[in-house]
Scaffold this motif. Structure first.
Motif, short mmCIF file in Angstrom:
data_model
loop_
_atom_site.label_atom_id
_atom_site.label_comp_id
_atom_site.label_asym_id
_atom_site.label_seq_id
_atom_site.Cartn_x
_atom_site.Cartn_y
_atom_site.Cartn_z
N ASP A 27 0.82 -1.21 0.00
CA ASP A 27 0.00 0.00 0.00
C ASP A 27 0.85 1.26 0.00
OD1 ASP A 27 0.96 -0.06 2.62
OD2 ASP A 27 -0.94 0.58 3.48
N SER A 28 2.18 1.12 0.15
CA SER A 28 3.07 2.28 0.17
C SER A 28 4.48 1.86 -0.21
CB SER A 28 3.09 2.91 1.58
OG SER A 28 3.71 2.00 2.48
N PHE A 29 5.26 2.84 -0.64
CA PHE A 29 6.66 2.55 -0.92
C PHE A 29 7.40 2.17 0.35
CE2 PHE A 29 5.79 5.26 -4.70
CZ PHE A 29 6.07 4.30 -5.65
N GLU A 30 7.00 2.73 1.46
CA GLU A 30 7.63 2.39 2.74
C GLU A 30 7.52 0.89 3.01
OE1 GLU A 30 7.47 3.54 7.49
OE2 GLU A 30 5.90 4.28 6.16
N CYS A 31 6.34 0.32 2.81
CA CYS A 31 6.16 -1.12 3.03
C CYS A 31 6.95 -1.92 2.01
CB CYS A 31 4.68 -1.50 3.00
SG CYS A 31 3.79 -0.99 4.49
N ALA A 32 6.97 -1.46 0.75
CA ALA A 32 7.73 -2.17 -0.29
C ALA A 32 9.22 -2.18 0.05
CB ALA A 32 7.50 -1.51 -1.65
N ILE A 33 9.75 -1.05 0.48
CA ILE A 33 11.16 -0.97 0.85
C ILE A 33 11.46 -1.88 2.04
CG2 ILE A 33 12.89 0.56 1.89
CD1 ILE A 33 11.67 2.79 0.07
N SER A 34 10.59 -1.87 3.04
CA SER A 34 10.86 -2.67 4.23
C SER A 34 10.87 -4.17 3.91
CB SER A 34 9.87 -2.36 5.34
OG SER A 34 8.60 -2.88 5.04
N ARG A 35 10.14 -4.58 2.87
CA ARG A 35 10.09 -5.99 2.51
C ARG A 35 11.16 -6.37 1.49
NH1 ARG A 35 6.16 -9.86 3.24
NH2 ARG A 35 6.30 -8.84 5.26
N LEU A 36 11.46 -5.49 0.53
CA LEU A 36 12.26 -5.89 -0.62
C LEU A 36 13.68 -5.35 -0.66
CD1 LEU A 36 9.55 -5.56 -3.41
CD2 LEU A 36 10.27 -7.63 -2.21
N ALA A 37 13.94 -4.22 -0.04
CA ALA A 37 15.28 -3.62 -0.15
C ALA A 37 16.31 -4.47 0.59
CB ALA A 37 15.27 -2.20 0.41
N PRO A 38 17.48 -4.65 -0.05
CA PRO A 38 18.54 -5.39 0.65
C PRO A 38 19.02 -4.60 1.87
CG PRO A 38 19.33 -4.51 -1.44
CD PRO A 38 17.88 -4.20 -1.37
N ILE A 39 19.68 -5.30 2.77
CA ILE A 39 20.21 -4.69 3.99
C ILE A 39 21.73 -4.61 3.88
CG2 ILE A 39 20.48 -4.98 6.49
CD1 ILE A 39 17.76 -6.46 6.43
N CYS A 40 22.28 -3.43 4.18
CA CYS A 40 23.73 -3.24 4.15
C CYS A 40 24.38 -4.21 5.13
CB CYS A 40 24.08 -1.80 4.52
SG CYS A 40 25.87 -1.49 4.60
N GLU A 41 25.37 -4.95 4.65
CA GLU A 41 26.01 -5.95 5.49
C GLU A 41 26.99 -5.35 6.48
OE1 GLU A 41 27.15 -9.63 3.61
OE2 GLU A 41 25.78 -9.18 1.94
N HIS A 42 27.20 -4.03 6.41
CA HIS A 42 28.08 -3.38 7.38
C HIS A 42 27.28 -2.63 8.45
CE1 HIS A 42 31.60 -1.55 9.10
NE2 HIS A 42 31.04 -0.37 8.97
N CYS A 43 26.38 -1.73 8.01
CA CYS A 43 25.68 -0.88 8.99
C CYS A 43 24.23 -1.28 9.21
CB CYS A 43 25.77 0.59 8.57
SG CYS A 43 24.72 1.01 7.16
N SER A 44 23.73 -2.24 8.44
CA SER A 44 22.38 -2.79 8.58
C SER A 44 21.26 -1.86 8.15
CB SER A 44 22.12 -3.29 10.01
OG SER A 44 23.05 -4.29 10.33
N CYS A 45 21.56 -0.76 7.44
CA CYS A 45 20.48 0.08 6.93
C CYS A 45 19.94 -0.54 5.65
CB CYS A 45 20.95 1.52 6.70
SG CYS A 45 21.93 1.76 5.21
N ARG A 46 18.75 -0.11 5.24
CA ARG A 46 18.17 -0.58 3.98
C ARG A 46 18.86 0.13 2.82
NH1 ARG A 46 14.96 -5.14 4.11
NH2 ARG A 46 13.99 -5.17 6.15
#
Length: 82
Positions: A27-46
């Motif tokens: 329903d939002s880009f926020e939800c899409a990002i939280s589900r699909l964006a990879p996570i940085c393997e150093h700092c853990s941000c999306r």
């Protein structure tokens, strides 16, 4: 209407994302990002920009890639030379 697979909101403007053989509804880009964006393997941000991939590992920036894998420092640049 579509029901967001992250938050469960049943929203008339929900949208589908087709990726890697799967279909996701959000329903939002926020939800899409939280589900699909990879996570940085150093700092853990999306990683929501281009990111950096080194040896099948994803990082949000060249800085994080170098911090995590100093041996790859020569291969990684924040920007192209002028």
């Amino acid at each position: 209407m579509g029901r967001c697979e992250v938050c469960g909101n049943d929203y008339e403007m929900a949208f589908e994302v087709h990726t890697q053989g799967s279909v996701h509804v959000f329903d939002s880009f926020e939800c899409a990002i939280s589900r699909l964006a990879p996570i940085c393997e150093h700092c853990s941000c999306r990683v929501i920009g281009h990111g950096v991939e080194v040896g099948r590992h994803w990082y949000c920036s060249a800085h994080c890639a170098r911090a995590s894998d100093p041996a790859a420092a020569e291969m990684i640049r924040d920007r192209a030379p002028a």
